[in-house]
Design a protein around this motif. Structure first.
Motif, short mmCIF file in Angstrom:
data_model
loop_
_atom_site.label_atom_id
_atom_site.label_comp_id
_atom_site.label_asym_id
_atom_site.label_seq_id
_atom_site.Cartn_x
_atom_site.Cartn_y
_atom_site.Cartn_z
N PHE A 94 0.84 -1.21 0.00
CA PHE A 94 0.00 0.00 0.00
C PHE A 94 0.87 1.25 0.00
O PHE A 94 0.60 2.21 -0.75
CB PHE A 94 -0.91 -0.01 1.23
CG PHE A 94 -1.69 1.26 1.42
CD1 PHE A 94 -2.87 1.48 0.72
CD2 PHE A 94 -1.25 2.25 2.31
CE1 PHE A 94 -3.59 2.65 0.88
CE2 PHE A 94 -1.97 3.41 2.47
CZ PHE A 94 -3.14 3.62 1.76
N ILE A 95 1.93 1.25 0.83
CA ILE A 95 2.82 2.41 0.91
C ILE A 95 3.54 2.63 -0.42
O ILE A 95 3.65 3.77 -0.89
CB ILE A 95 3.84 2.22 2.05
CG1 ILE A 95 3.12 2.25 3.41
CG2 ILE A 95 4.92 3.30 2.00
CD1 ILE A 95 4.00 1.85 4.58
N ALA A 96 4.03 1.55 -1.02
CA ALA A 96 4.75 1.66 -2.29
C ALA A 96 3.88 2.27 -3.39
O ALA A 96 4.33 3.12 -4.16
CB ALA A 96 5.26 0.29 -2.72
N ILE A 97 2.63 1.84 -3.44
CA ILE A 97 1.73 2.31 -4.50
C ILE A 97 1.21 3.71 -4.23
O ILE A 97 1.20 4.57 -5.11
CB ILE A 97 0.55 1.32 -4.67
CG1 ILE A 97 1.08 -0.04 -5.16
CG2 ILE A 97 -0.47 1.87 -5.66
CD1 ILE A 97 0.02 -1.12 -5.20
N GLN A 98 0.80 3.97 -2.98
CA GLN A 98 0.16 5.24 -2.66
C GLN A 98 1.14 6.37 -2.41
O GLN A 98 0.86 7.53 -2.74
CB GLN A 98 -0.75 5.07 -1.42
CG GLN A 98 -1.90 4.11 -1.64
CD GLN A 98 -2.84 4.57 -2.75
OE1 GLN A 98 -3.12 5.77 -2.88
NE2 GLN A 98 -3.31 3.64 -3.56
N VAL A 99 2.30 6.05 -1.83
CA VAL A 99 3.28 7.09 -1.50
C VAL A 99 4.30 7.27 -2.61
O VAL A 99 4.53 8.38 -3.09
CB VAL A 99 4.00 6.77 -0.17
CG1 VAL A 99 5.07 7.82 0.13
CG2 VAL A 99 2.99 6.71 0.97
N PHE A 100 4.94 6.17 -3.02
CA PHE A 100 6.00 6.24 -4.03
C PHE A 100 5.47 6.11 -5.46
O PHE A 100 6.22 6.30 -6.41
CB PHE A 100 7.05 5.16 -3.76
CG PHE A 100 7.79 5.32 -2.47
CD1 PHE A 100 8.78 6.28 -2.33
CD2 PHE A 100 7.49 4.53 -1.37
CE1 PHE A 100 9.46 6.44 -1.14
CE2 PHE A 100 8.17 4.67 -0.17
CZ PHE A 100 9.16 5.63 -0.06
N LYS A 101 4.20 5.74 -5.59
CA LYS A 101 3.57 5.57 -6.90
C LYS A 101 4.28 4.53 -7.76
O LYS A 101 4.28 4.59 -8.98
CB LYS A 101 3.54 6.91 -7.67
CG LYS A 101 3.00 8.09 -6.88
CD LYS A 101 1.56 7.89 -6.46
CE LYS A 101 1.02 9.08 -5.69
NZ LYS A 101 -0.37 8.89 -5.20
N ASP A 102 4.88 3.54 -7.09
CA ASP A 102 5.63 2.51 -7.80
C ASP A 102 5.68 1.25 -6.94
O ASP A 102 6.29 1.25 -5.87
CB ASP A 102 7.05 3.01 -8.09
CG ASP A 102 7.86 2.05 -8.97
OD1 ASP A 102 7.37 0.93 -9.22
OD2 ASP A 102 8.96 2.43 -9.38
N LYS A 103 5.07 0.16 -7.42
CA LYS A 103 5.00 -1.07 -6.63
C LYS A 103 6.39 -1.66 -6.36
O LYS A 103 6.62 -2.31 -5.35
CB LYS A 103 4.12 -2.09 -7.34
CG LYS A 103 3.83 -3.33 -6.50
CD LYS A 103 2.87 -4.27 -7.21
CE LYS A 103 2.59 -5.50 -6.34
NZ LYS A 103 1.62 -6.42 -6.99
N SER A 104 7.32 -1.41 -7.28
CA SER A 104 8.68 -1.94 -7.10
C SER A 104 9.37 -1.33 -5.89
O SER A 104 10.36 -1.87 -5.39
CB SER A 104 9.51 -1.69 -8.36
OG SER A 104 9.65 -0.30 -8.60
N MET A 105 8.85 -0.22 -5.36
CA MET A 105 9.44 0.42 -4.19
C MET A 105 9.12 -0.33 -2.90
O MET A 105 9.53 0.11 -1.82
CB MET A 105 8.97 1.86 -4.09
CG MET A 105 9.60 2.80 -5.12
SD MET A 105 11.40 2.92 -4.97
CE MET A 105 11.55 3.85 -3.45
N MET A 106 8.41 -1.45 -2.99
CA MET A 106 8.21 -2.30 -1.82
C MET A 106 9.54 -2.72 -1.22
O MET A 106 9.68 -2.86 0.00
CB MET A 106 7.39 -3.53 -2.19
CG MET A 106 5.90 -3.28 -2.40
SD MET A 106 5.01 -4.80 -2.88
CE MET A 106 5.28 -5.81 -1.41
N ILE A 107 10.53 -2.93 -2.09
CA ILE A 107 11.88 -3.30 -1.62
C ILE A 107 12.43 -2.20 -0.72
O ILE A 107 13.04 -2.48 0.32
CB ILE A 107 12.82 -3.54 -2.81
CG1 ILE A 107 12.27 -4.63 -3.73
CG2 ILE A 107 14.22 -3.92 -2.32
CD1 ILE A 107 13.05 -4.81 -5.01
N ALA A 108 12.23 -0.97 -1.12
CA ALA A 108 12.71 0.16 -0.31
C ALA A 108 12.04 0.18 1.06
O ALA A 108 12.67 0.46 2.07
CB ALA A 108 12.45 1.47 -1.05
N VAL A 109 10.74 -0.14 1.09
CA VAL A 109 10.01 -0.18 2.36
C VAL A 109 10.58 -1.27 3.26
O VAL A 109 10.75 -1.08 4.47
CB VAL A 109 8.50 -0.40 2.12
CG1 VAL A 109 7.75 -0.46 3.45
CG2 VAL A 109 7.93 0.71 1.25
#
Length: 515
Positions: free
Chosen positions: A109-124
């Motif tokens: 949810f954070i990756a999509i809503q905040v970073f606008k990129d699902k691949s940013m799940m790794i960053a989370v």
């Protein structure tokens, strides 16, 4: 001998802060150049997210640890000192595990809503280790501060910055050229790397210096009483921290979105946000090198003085701290304004950063004094007042950002307006809270007039010796540093002539008379 050890420790802390800030500042500059403004904006959003979760463990409890450890040390209650440490460390550890579980559960949810990129799940996911480590390391660091051991935590922070600098910049050098996405992930991983070495040193130092068994006295605190005292004191600070970080995190989302609404492209909006948070703010916060050392020394010192009723000494130490803060922040403001183009080109190779530096530099004394007053109000048990002041100021900032930044007439200038107005309100409220607590008069000519006079002389000296100030943007970085150094010497010369620097200034800063 005890006084001499304390003077030595305080001097080392300020020196190590300068050394640490050098590595941190250099790291931020290199990171900005490697990642670029847009990727730097994404990295700043990630750190804002980390701070949003960390605020529950580091905004109030560590300060409570410093305060109560200092009080119990002054009463020679060694058992209670260690009880405070163990209870707070256990609380923060389990709290950070709970927060990590929440972060992990909402990662998509954070990756999509905040970073606008699902691949940013790794960053989370990469934010989870530092969430746990920082929550625990802050307790250990605060324990040392309460014992007035300023050297050990200063060394640990230097180790943190040095190890992160070497490993992360080394990885960038080995893997170059690197995609901005992977570069951002490495930068986020670097947070964990530095904090890991920090906590290793802190744990080793704790066992080496304060590892002993203590018999339980009759007046010993149990775990429930200890946690109750810590949480009761920390709640206002935690509420303030949650509110402040939440609004800062909201701003990290709001500023780019409102810029887009005002006509910026998505890339332009993120780049503008990256320039402000990743490039300009590190320069604006340079006075924290000194004010952070003052705050750390003030909180346990003021706590002791409050217990002993030494109110005249409190007033003197607060006045001295304000003076030291202004002596640093006012000339820095002048230097940033004069050298804004040269700094932007030499440090970042981005001329747009220069215009941001020139404007935001005026806020340097405001945020330096805010940082100092937060420590002062905490030390004199007025943490609730400081919480309310910051909640009001940050609310004003969010409202103005929403209204002004989204207006095509203002755009990024709307952020500058909101920045100054909100900081002025917070500072004004802090001064009112401080004067309500202690009825003392400030010598404004000495505190403000003399640093401004010396700073104006410094500006005139730069103008006379360089001729055309526009030529400063063309000089090399070593030449720029040399000019700044000579200019600061002219500033110090005027301070000495006007007796703005008392003979015992540094002794009083380091010692705070160790009452």
């Amino acid at each position: 001998m005890k006084n001499r050890r304390f003077i030595y420790g305080s001097f080392i802390m300020i020196f190590m802060n300068i050394f640490t800030r050098f590595f941190g500042f250099t790291y931020e500059i290199l990171l900005s150049k490697i990642l670029g403004a847009e990727a730097m904006g994404v990295f700043q959003m990630a750190t804002s997210l980390l701070m949003f979760f960390l605020v529950f463990t580091i905004s109030g409890v560590p300060t409570s640890v410093t305060k109560f450890v200092a009080q119990e040390v002054s009463l020679n209650n060694k058992y209670n000192v260690e009880k405070i440490f163990k209870t707070s460390l256990t609380f923060n550890f389990f709290m950070s595990i709970f927060l990590s579980f929440i972060l992990f559960s909402f990662s998509e949810f954070i990756a999509i809503q905040v970073f606008k990129d699902k691949s940013m799940m790794i960053a989370v996911y990469l934010l989870i280790p530092p969430l746990i480590i920082i929550s625990c390391s802050n307790i250990i660091r605060s324990y040392f501060y309460g014992r007035k051991n300023m050297v050990t935590p200063s060394v640990s922070q230097t180790i943190e910055h040095f190890s992160r600098f070497i490993i992360v910049i080394g990885l960038f050098f080995i893997l170059r050229p690197i995609d901005p996405f992977y570069g951002t992930l490495i930068a986020i991983l670097g947070i964990s790397i530095g904090e890991f070495f920090d906590i290793l040193w802190s744990i080793f130092s704790k066992k080496r210096l304060y590892n002993y068994e203590i018999a339980k006295p009759d007046n010993a605190w149990n775990s429930f009483k200890t946690l109750s005292k810590l949480l009761t004191f920390s709640v206002p600070l935690t509420v303030s921290g949650i509110f402040s970080v939440s609004l800062n995190f909201l701003n990290s989302i709001l500023i780019p979105s409102r810029l887009i609404y005002a006509g910026y492209t998505s890339s332009m909006a993120m780049a503008s946000f990256g320039r402000i948070t990743g490039m300009v703010m590190p320069l604006i916060h340079l006075p924290f090198v000194v004010t952070s050392a003052l705050v750390v020394s003030l909180i346990p010192s003021l706590s002791e003085q409050i217990m002993k009723g030494q109110y005249e000494d409190i007033k003197k130490d607060i006045s001295l701290s304000i003076k030291a803060t202004l002596l640093i922040s006012i000339p820095l403001t002048i230097c940033l304004i004069i050298f804004h183009k040269a700094l932007a080109l030499n440090l970042y190779g981005d001329i747009l950063v220069g215009s941001y530096i020139k404007i935001l530099a005026l806020g340097t004394p405001l945020i330096a004094l805010q940082h100092l007053f937060l420590g002062v109000l905490t030390g004199i048990n007025k943490q609730t007042s400081s919480t309310i002041n910051r909640m009001i100021g940050m609310s004003i900032r969010v409202f103005l950002i929403y209204v002004l930044v989204g207006n095509p007439k203002y755009q990024i200038n709307g952020f500058f307006i909101s920045f100054f107005i909100s900081n002025l309100f917070i500072l004004l409220f802090d001064i009112i809270s401080l004067k309500q607590a202690f009825k003392f008069k400030m010598d404004y000519l000495d505190l403000i007039g003399k640093p401004i006079l010396a700073s104006l002389f410094m500006a005139m000296y730069i103008k006379i010796t360089t001729g055309n100030l526009e030529n400063l943007s063309l000089i090399s970085f070593p030449a720029l540093l040399f000019i700044i150094l000579i200019s600061l010497l002219s500033y110090i010369f005027i301070l000495i002539l006007t007796n703005a620097i008392p003979k015992d200034l540094f002794k009083r800063i380091f010692l705070f008379k160790n009452r």
